[in-house]
Write an enzyme that holds these catalytic residues in place. Structure first.
Site, PDB file in Angstrom:
ATOM      1  N   HIS A  76      -0.198  -2.424   8.733  1.00 45.93           N
ATOM      2  CA  HIS A  76       0.321  -2.027   7.322  1.00 45.93           C
ATOM      3  C   HIS A  76      -0.473  -2.856   6.164  1.00 45.93           C
ATOM      4  CE1 HIS A  76       3.866  -0.617   4.863  1.00 45.93           C
ATOM      5  NE2 HIS A  76       2.900  -1.276   3.998  1.00 45.93           N
TER       6      HIS A  76
ATOM      7  N   HIS B  88      -2.688  -2.296   2.505  1.00 47.89           N
ATOM      8  CA  HIS B  88      -3.005  -1.679   1.246  1.00 47.89           C
ATOM      9  C   HIS B  88      -4.348  -2.132   0.942  1.00 47.89           C
ATOM     10  CE1 HIS B  88       0.987  -0.160   0.401  1.00 47.89           C
ATOM     11  NE2 HIS B  88       1.361  -1.127   0.879  1.00 47.89           N
TER      12      HIS B  88
ATOM     13  N   HIS C 254       7.765  -3.046   7.484  1.00 52.01           N
ATOM     14  CA  HIS C 254       8.103  -4.363   6.694  1.00 52.01           C
ATOM     15  C   HIS C 254       9.738  -4.452   6.806  1.00 52.01           C
ATOM     16  CE1 HIS C 254       8.464  -1.298   3.638  1.00 52.01           C
ATOM     17  NE2 HIS C 254       7.201  -1.338   3.293  1.00 52.01           N
TER      18      HIS C 254
ATOM     19  N   HIS D  50       8.853   3.702   4.923  1.00 55.74           N
ATOM     20  CA  HIS D  50       9.650   2.657   4.044  1.00 55.74           C
ATOM     21  C   HIS D  50      10.937   2.746   3.999  1.00 55.74           C
ATOM     22  CE1 HIS D  50       9.169   0.007   0.246  1.00 55.74           C
ATOM     23  NE2 HIS D  50      10.266   0.368   0.406  1.00 55.74           N
TER      24      HIS D  50
ATOM     25  N   LYS E 247       3.004   8.611   6.465  1.00 56.42           N
ATOM     26  CA  LYS E 247       3.940   7.614   5.902  1.00 56.42           C
ATOM     27  C   LYS E 247       4.923   8.330   5.012  1.00 56.42           C
ATOM     28  CE  LYS E 247       5.351   3.914   4.243  1.00 56.42           C
ATOM     29  NZ  LYS E 247       4.947   2.331   3.705  1.00 56.42           N
TER      30      LYS E 247
ATOM     31  N   ASP F  33       1.409  -5.939   5.113  1.00 56.00           N
ATOM     32  CA  ASP F  33       1.794  -5.347   3.777  1.00 56.00           C
ATOM     33  C   ASP F  33       1.152  -6.053   2.845  1.00 56.00           C
ATOM     34  OD1 ASP F  33       2.749  -3.437   2.129  1.00 56.00           O
ATOM     35  OD2 ASP F  33       4.903  -4.486   2.042  1.00 56.00           O
TER      36      ASP F  33
HETATM   37  O1  DOR Z   1       5.598  -5.009  -2.035  1.00 48.82           O
HETATM   38  C1  DOR Z   1       5.243  -3.761  -2.016  1.00 48.82           C
HETATM   39  N1  DOR Z   1       3.877  -3.514  -2.569  1.00 48.82           N
HETATM   40  N2  DOR Z   1       5.929  -2.851  -1.499  1.00 48.82           N
HETATM   41  C2  DOR Z   1       5.406  -1.648  -1.320  1.00 48.82           C
HETATM   42  O2  DOR Z   1       6.109  -1.121  -0.282  1.00 48.82           O
HETATM   43  C3  DOR Z   1       4.127  -1.157  -2.008  1.00 48.82           C
HETATM   44  C4  DOR Z   1       3.388  -2.282  -2.174  1.00 48.82           C
HETATM   45  C5  DOR Z   1       2.246  -1.753  -2.830  1.00 48.82           C
HETATM   46  O3  DOR Z   1       1.679  -0.792  -2.783  1.00 48.82           O
HETATM   47  O4  DOR Z   1       1.918  -2.636  -3.992  1.00 48.82           O
HETATM   48 ZN    ZN Z   2       3.182  -1.505   1.984  1.00 50.99          ZN
END
Ligand code: DOR
Ligand code: ZN
Length: 346
Positions: A14, A16, A175, A137, A100, A248
């Protein structure tokens, strides 16, 4: 005394990566230690079609440091209008690994998410039929539900009913942050697993709120009380194959975190393996780290584990991890576990 440990090269289930200058800056932080990662699709605009996913994959590959063999595992962002045939074709082509589900409004860039499960049942049924997993999520967005209860309420009112309705769908509860999540996943059958972040093994809500608000510890789902953190640590270090690493890691530039309305997200790509080695050592479970970071994830996704290995070394002198990384958009603060880290990947 120097301690050494060799494990199968880990994956991040997971992650970003964002886009543009931010992508270019954060990608090497993950590619250094990890072989593969499930890439979250919550860009602006989101990655909703196979065409979007193919283009984003190309941008990621183009941003990789020379010589890196890191493999992005792409996902699609489920919307009320997602076409089941587009998902099926992208999955059959090997372009996407999973889809997702963000409940609309649950987190960063989730406004195009799903407003009602009923609207996406045809897509979920198609996914179940073709063996395409769903990352979820797991938080309700109902305004009346307290933010600290959103995960537990989601399990009872959305996830469990959905899994009863469609038991063939392979689900990853992303998460998880609560004992409720741990217990639910541990008692579920083969078609449910959970990712756990590095930071939720280390911080509880006091770390974020006592003695002044710490915006760099604010993420979603928000860190819960200590009993939940302890349940997560127990699950992660138990050897149970239903739990595996999804960092995450979610970069936001410091001005957007240190703000009157700060963004949610913890950036931990830089020091995640060091933090995990620290946690697993504290729990007397270093022998379970490889399962959590490198073996349980691929097994659940039906993929082979990586052939490559990494070596973790613990030195007496603390390792000097950067407090932040520079990006073309501004500085991004690296997760600070609140103690010295002695482990590093060599
Ligand atoms: O804390 C988070 N940041 N949780 C999420 O689900 C998305 C993520 C983000 O994209 O910044
Ligand atoms: Zn995330």
């Amino acid at each position: 005394m120097t301690q050494r440990m060799t494990i199968t090269r880990p994956d991040d289930w997971h992650l970003h990566l964002r886009d543009g200058a931010m992508l270019k800056a954060v990608l090497p932080e993950t590619a250094r230690d990890f072989a593969r990662a499930i890439i979250m699709p919550n860009l602006v605009p989101p990655v909703v079609t196979a065409v979007d996913a193919a283009a984003y994959r190309e941008r990621i590959l183009a941003a990789l440091p020379d010589g890196s063999d890191f493999k992005p595992l792409m996902t699609l962002y489920l919307t009320d209008d997602t076409d089941p045939a587009d998902v099926a074709a992208a999955h059959a082509d090997g372009l996407i690994t999973s889809v997702k589900l963000y409940p609309a409004g649950a987190t960063t860039n989730s406004s195009s998410g799903v407003t009602n499960i009923d609207k996406v049942m045809p897509v979920l049924e198609k996914m179940a039929a073709i063996g395409c997993p769903m990352n979820v999520h797991g938080e309700v967005t109902t305004p009346e539900v307290d933010i600290f209860d959103r995960e537990a309420v989601f399990i009872d009112t959305v996830l469990d009913p959905l899994r009863r309705r469609l038991p063939e769908l392979k689900v990853i509860s992303e998460h998880i942050t609560t004992k409720n999540g741990v217990d639910y996943v541990a008692s579920a059958g083969d078609n449910l697993a959970a990712t756990i972040t590095t930071h939720h093994l280390i911080i509880n809500r006091n770390h974020m709120l006592v003695g002044g608000i710490k915006p760099h510890y604010y993420c979603l789902p928000v860190a819960k009380r200590e009993e939940h953190r302890l349940a997560l640590r127990k699950a992660a270090t138990s050897g149970d194959k239903s739990f595996f690493l999804g960092t995450d890691s979610a970069p936001h530039i410091d001005p957007n975190k240190e703000s009157s309305c700060g963004c949610a997200g913890v950036f931990s790509a830089t020091n995640t393996m060091a933090c995990l080695a620290h946690v697993f050592e504290e729990e007397g479970a270093l022998d379970k780290l490889e399962g959590f970071a490198s073996l349980h994830g691929p097994a659940y996704y039906g993929l082979a584990p990586n052939e490559a290995k990494i070596e973790l070394v613990k030195s007496a002198i603390p390792v000097d991890y950067p407090a932040h990384i520079e990006t073309g958009e501004g500085p991004v603060t690296v997760f600070n576990p609140g103690y010295d880290l002695h482990w590093r990947v060599v």
